[in-house]
Design a protein around this motif. Structure first.
Motif, PDB file in Angstrom:
ATOM      1  N   LYS A   1      67.907 121.047  54.777  1.00 22.22           N
ATOM      2  CA  LYS A   1      69.285 120.497  54.908  1.00 22.22           C
ATOM      3  C   LYS A   1      69.524 119.318  53.437  1.00 22.22           C
ATOM      4  O   LYS A   1      70.352 119.385  53.061  1.00 22.22           O
ATOM      5  N   LEU A   2      68.337 118.558  53.760  1.00 22.06           N
ATOM      6  CA  LEU A   2      68.291 117.460  52.530  1.00 22.06           C
ATOM      7  C   LEU A   2      67.886 118.035  51.184  1.00 22.06           C
ATOM      8  O   LEU A   2      68.579 117.550  50.371  1.00 22.06           O
ATOM      9  N   ALA A   3      67.145 119.131  51.005  1.00 24.98           N
ATOM     10  CA  ALA A   3      67.097 119.740  49.821  1.00 24.98           C
ATOM     11  C   ALA A   3      68.342 120.320  49.189  1.00 24.98           C
ATOM     12  O   ALA A   3      68.600 120.235  48.063  1.00 24.98           O
ATOM     13  N   LYS A   4      69.174 120.737  50.165  1.00 26.24           N
ATOM     14  CA  LYS A   4      70.381 121.324  49.558  1.00 26.24           C
ATOM     15  C   LYS A   4      71.241 120.209  49.115  1.00 26.24           C
ATOM     16  O   LYS A   4      72.000 120.334  48.173  1.00 26.24           O
ATOM     17  N   ARG A   5      71.407 119.175  49.880  1.00 22.44           N
ATOM     18  CA  ARG A   5      71.916 117.797  49.398  1.00 22.44           C
ATOM     19  C   ARG A   5      71.580 117.502  47.853  1.00 22.44           C
ATOM     20  O   ARG A   5      72.434 116.980  47.146  1.00 22.44           O
ATOM     21  N   LEU A   6      70.291 117.360  47.888  1.00 23.27           N
ATOM     22  CA  LEU A   6      69.846 116.941  46.496  1.00 23.27           C
ATOM     23  C   LEU A   6      70.176 117.841  45.553  1.00 23.27           C
ATOM     24  O   LEU A   6      70.262 117.373  44.401  1.00 23.27           O
ATOM     25  N   TRP A   7      70.124 119.171  45.762  1.00 23.02           N
ATOM     26  CA  TRP A   7      70.658 120.262  44.802  1.00 23.02           C
ATOM     27  C   TRP A   7      72.120 120.106  44.419  1.00 23.02           C
ATOM     28  O   TRP A   7      72.321 120.045  43.157  1.00 23.02           O
ATOM     29  N   GLU A   8      72.884 119.657  45.430  1.00 24.11           N
ATOM     30  CA  GLU A   8      74.341 119.414  44.855  1.00 24.11           C
ATOM     31  C   GLU A   8      74.535 118.020  44.110  1.00 24.11           C
ATOM     32  O   GLU A   8      75.264 118.057  43.122  1.00 24.11           O
ATOM     33  N   GLN A   9      73.801 117.204  44.477  1.00 23.31           N
ATOM     34  CA  GLN A   9      73.794 115.936  43.568  1.00 23.31           C
ATOM     35  C   GLN A   9      73.265 116.106  42.139  1.00 23.31           C
ATOM     36  O   GLN A   9      73.840 115.977  41.360  1.00 23.31           O
ATOM     37  N   ALA A  10      72.338 117.296  42.085  1.00 16.38           N
ATOM     38  CA  ALA A  10      71.782 117.361  40.596  1.00 16.38           C
ATOM     39  C   ALA A  10      72.833 118.222  40.148  1.00 16.38           C
ATOM     40  O   ALA A  10      73.150 118.084  38.753  1.00 16.38           O
ATOM     41  N   GLU A  11      73.627 119.087  40.625  1.00 14.92           N
ATOM     42  CA  GLU A  11      74.522 119.944  39.955  1.00 14.92           C
ATOM     43  C   GLU A  11      75.705 118.914  39.526  1.00 14.92           C
ATOM     44  O   GLU A  11      76.261 119.120  38.776  1.00 14.92           O
ATOM     45  N   LEU A  12      75.868 118.205  40.546  1.00 16.06           N
ATOM     46  CA  LEU A  12      77.260 116.997  39.990  1.00 16.06           C
ATOM     47  C   LEU A  12      76.795 116.468  39.183  1.00 16.06           C
ATOM     48  O   LEU A  12      77.605 116.003  37.952  1.00 16.06           O
ATOM     49  N   ALA A  13      75.596 115.973  39.031  1.00 17.41           N
ATOM     50  CA  ALA A  13      75.061 115.018  37.743  1.00 17.41           C
ATOM     51  C   ALA A  13      75.173 116.074  36.362  1.00 17.41           C
ATOM     52  O   ALA A  13      75.630 115.538  35.271  1.00 17.41           O
ATOM     53  N   ARG A  14      74.878 117.192  36.432  1.00 18.18           N
ATOM     54  CA  ARG A  14      74.974 118.241  35.354  1.00 18.18           C
ATOM     55  C   ARG A  14      76.115 118.258  34.898  1.00 18.18           C
ATOM     56  O   ARG A  14      76.593 118.166  33.546  1.00 18.18           O
ATOM     57  N   ALA A  15      77.297 118.385  35.934  1.00 17.94           N
ATOM     58  CA  ALA A  15      78.628 118.663  35.714  1.00 17.94           C
ATOM     59  C   ALA A  15      79.236 117.301  34.879  1.00 17.94           C
ATOM     60  O   ALA A  15      80.014 117.481  33.982  1.00 17.94           O
ATOM     61  N   GLN A  16      79.012 116.156  35.201  1.00 20.10           N
ATOM     62  CA  GLN A  16      79.537 115.013  34.878  1.00 20.10           C
ATOM     63  C   GLN A  16      78.913 114.817  33.502  1.00 20.10           C
ATOM     64  O   GLN A  16      79.490 114.468  32.526  1.00 20.10           O
ATOM     65  N   GLN A  17      77.571 115.091  33.120  1.00 17.65           N
ATOM     66  CA  GLN A  17      77.070 114.851  31.722  1.00 17.65           C
ATOM     67  C   GLN A  17      77.552 116.168  30.766  1.00 17.65           C
ATOM     68  O   GLN A  17      77.831 115.782  29.622  1.00 17.65           O
ATOM     69  N   ALA A  18      78.049 117.168  31.128  1.00 17.75           N
ATOM     70  CA  ALA A  18      78.661 118.114  30.672  1.00 17.75           C
ATOM     71  C   ALA A  18      80.152 117.920  30.398  1.00 17.75           C
ATOM     72  O   ALA A  18      80.725 118.908  29.645  1.00 17.75           O
ATOM     73  N   GLY A  19      80.844 117.031  31.009  1.00 19.24           N
ATOM     74  CA  GLY A  19      82.143 116.807  30.979  1.00 19.24           C
ATOM     75  C   GLY A  19      82.984 117.878  31.922  1.00 19.24           C
ATOM     76  O   GLY A  19      84.274 118.174  31.530  1.00 19.24           O
ATOM     77  N   THR A  20      82.392 118.427  32.717  1.00 17.76           N
ATOM     78  CA  THR A  20      83.099 119.449  33.735  1.00 17.76           C
ATOM     79  C   THR A  20      83.116 118.795  35.017  1.00 17.76           C
ATOM     80  O   THR A  20      82.756 117.751  35.495  1.00 17.76           O
ATOM     81  N   THR A  21      83.681 119.875  36.024  1.00 14.45           N
ATOM     82  CA  THR A  21      83.292 119.282  37.417  1.00 14.45           C
ATOM     83  C   THR A  21      82.751 120.261  38.173  1.00 14.45           C
ATOM     84  O   THR A  21      82.470 121.431  37.917  1.00 14.45           O
ATOM     85  N   PHE A  22      82.007 119.893  39.343  1.00 16.66           N
ATOM     86  CA  PHE A  22      81.373 120.651  40.216  1.00 16.66           C
ATOM     87  C   PHE A  22      81.949 120.542  41.578  1.00 16.66           C
ATOM     88  O   PHE A  22      82.015 119.455  42.495  1.00 16.66           O
ATOM     89  N   ALA A  23      82.557 121.796  42.082  1.00 18.67           N
ATOM     90  CA  ALA A  23      83.373 121.744  43.078  1.00 18.67           C
ATOM     91  C   ALA A  23      83.092 123.046  44.331  1.00 18.67           C
ATOM     92  O   ALA A  23      83.502 124.113  43.808  1.00 18.67           O
ATOM     93  N   PRO A  24      81.930 122.987  44.867  1.00 16.89           N
ATOM     94  CA  PRO A  24      81.309 124.116  45.503  1.00 16.89           C
ATOM     95  C   PRO A  24      82.425 124.385  46.621  1.00 16.89           C
ATOM     96  O   PRO A  24      83.149 123.615  47.270  1.00 16.89           O
ATOM     97  N   LYS A  25      82.421 125.615  47.111  1.00 15.72           N
ATOM     98  CA  LYS A  25      83.199 125.987  48.138  1.00 15.72           C
ATOM     99  C   LYS A  25      82.824 126.203  49.432  1.00 15.72           C
ATOM    100  O   LYS A  25      81.602 126.395  49.462  1.00 15.72           O
ATOM    101  N   ARG A  26      83.639 126.172  50.418  1.00 13.57           N
ATOM    102  CA  ARG A  26      83.301 126.108  51.859  1.00 13.57           C
ATOM    103  C   ARG A  26      84.260 126.857  52.820  1.00 13.57           C
ATOM    104  O   ARG A  26      85.339 126.437  52.225  1.00 13.57           O
ATOM    105  N   PHE A  27      83.881 127.454  53.816  1.00 13.19           N
ATOM    106  CA  PHE A  27      84.754 127.935  54.680  1.00 13.19           C
ATOM    107  C   PHE A  27      85.121 127.003  55.886  1.00 13.19           C
ATOM    108  O   PHE A  27      83.867 126.725  56.407  1.00 13.19           O
ATOM    109  N   ARG A  28      86.237 127.038  56.239  1.00 17.92           N
ATOM    110  CA  ARG A  28      86.651 126.239  57.491  1.00 17.92           C
ATOM    111  C   ARG A  28      87.718 126.829  58.327  1.00 17.92           C
ATOM    112  O   ARG A  28      88.258 127.579  58.057  1.00 17.92           O
ATOM    113  N   SER A  29      87.364 126.889  59.591  1.00 18.66           N
ATOM    114  CA  SER A  29      88.091 127.496  60.822  1.00 18.66           C
ATOM    115  C   SER A  29      89.304 126.648  61.001  1.00 18.66           C
ATOM    116  O   SER A  29      89.134 125.483  61.321  1.00 18.66           O
ATOM    117  N   VAL A  30      90.697 127.410  60.943  1.00 15.43           N
ATOM    118  CA  VAL A  30      91.672 126.694  61.217  1.00 15.43           C
ATOM    119  C   VAL A  30      92.752 127.558  61.980  1.00 15.43           C
ATOM    120  O   VAL A  30      92.292 128.934  61.951  1.00 15.43           O
TER     121      VAL A  30
END
Length: 218
Positions: free
Chosen positions: A99-128
């Protein structure tokens, strides 16, 4: 298969008047070394190759060539076999690590996106539940990722680590990692991810998980 020039050379050697079984044995050994060890496709593919010949007074005739799989040359000999089996249920410790390793991966991808001038927006499914039909459906939504790094009072870029909503105390009284600059964010996050998967932060993760449970009344 046709007999090649080395066989013609051996044939001449066997034409001497006093042939005996030693000559025939020597012929088979040289035949295997000079011709079939190098040229037999089956032997090159990991098979043992036997060549059966018929030697007479005036000629040498190839009768049959057959192959058998060499157990010592199988592909399994290059693998390291083990008795380990996939566990039917993952341990709570490993679940928290992942669980924590996945969050750290997301933070690394967010940092890469910011340095490249892009956005990082992973998708998730929500029950409604639909208002008109009352039917429950799965809706894809963009997951909002909050960055864990910030600029401290001394002007240094620092990185904190969170398990859920709880900060991890990385060491006694230490709640963050000082980062040299933005270019060092991704390598630092990768190092933390490796430490988490190696179990170096198990006690800190367990303490944060217990606090979360206590907060939910569990």
């Amino acid at each position: 298969m046709q007999l090649t020039s080395p066989l013609a050379f051996i044939y001449l050697l066997l034409k001497k008047p006093r042939r005996n079984w030693l000559d025939v044995w020597w012929f088979l050994k040289v035949l295997d070394k000079l011709v079939w060890t190098a040229q037999c496709p089956a032997k090159q593919a990991g098979y043992q190759c036997w060549v059966v010949v018929q030697a007479s007074r005036l000629k040498i005739k190839l009768v049959h060539c057959y192959t058998q799989r060499n157990n010592a040359m199988t592909a399994l000999t290059g693998l390291k076999l083990t008795a380990a089996q996939k566990p039917t249920q993952m341990s709570p410790i490993q679940q928290r690590r992942n669980k924590l390793a996945k969050r750290l991966w997301e933070q690394a991808e967010l940092a890469r996106a910011q340095q490249a001038g892009t956005t990082f927006a992973p998708k998730r499914f929500r029950s409604v539940v639909q208002n008109d039909t009352g039917q429950r459906i799965q809706v894809e939504q963009a997951k909002r990722i909050k960055q864990w790094w910030f600029v401290a009072d001394n002007g240094k870029l620092v990185l904190s680590v969170r398990y859920g909503t709880k900060l991890l105390e990385l060491a006694k009284g230490k709640w963050a990692v000082e980062v040299g600059g933005e270019k060092d964010l991704v390598p630092t996050l990768e190092l933390l991810k490796g430490a988490v998967l190696a179990g170096e932060l198990d006690s800190q993760i367990e303490a944060a998980a217990n606090k979360l449970r206590d907060g939910f009344g569990g």
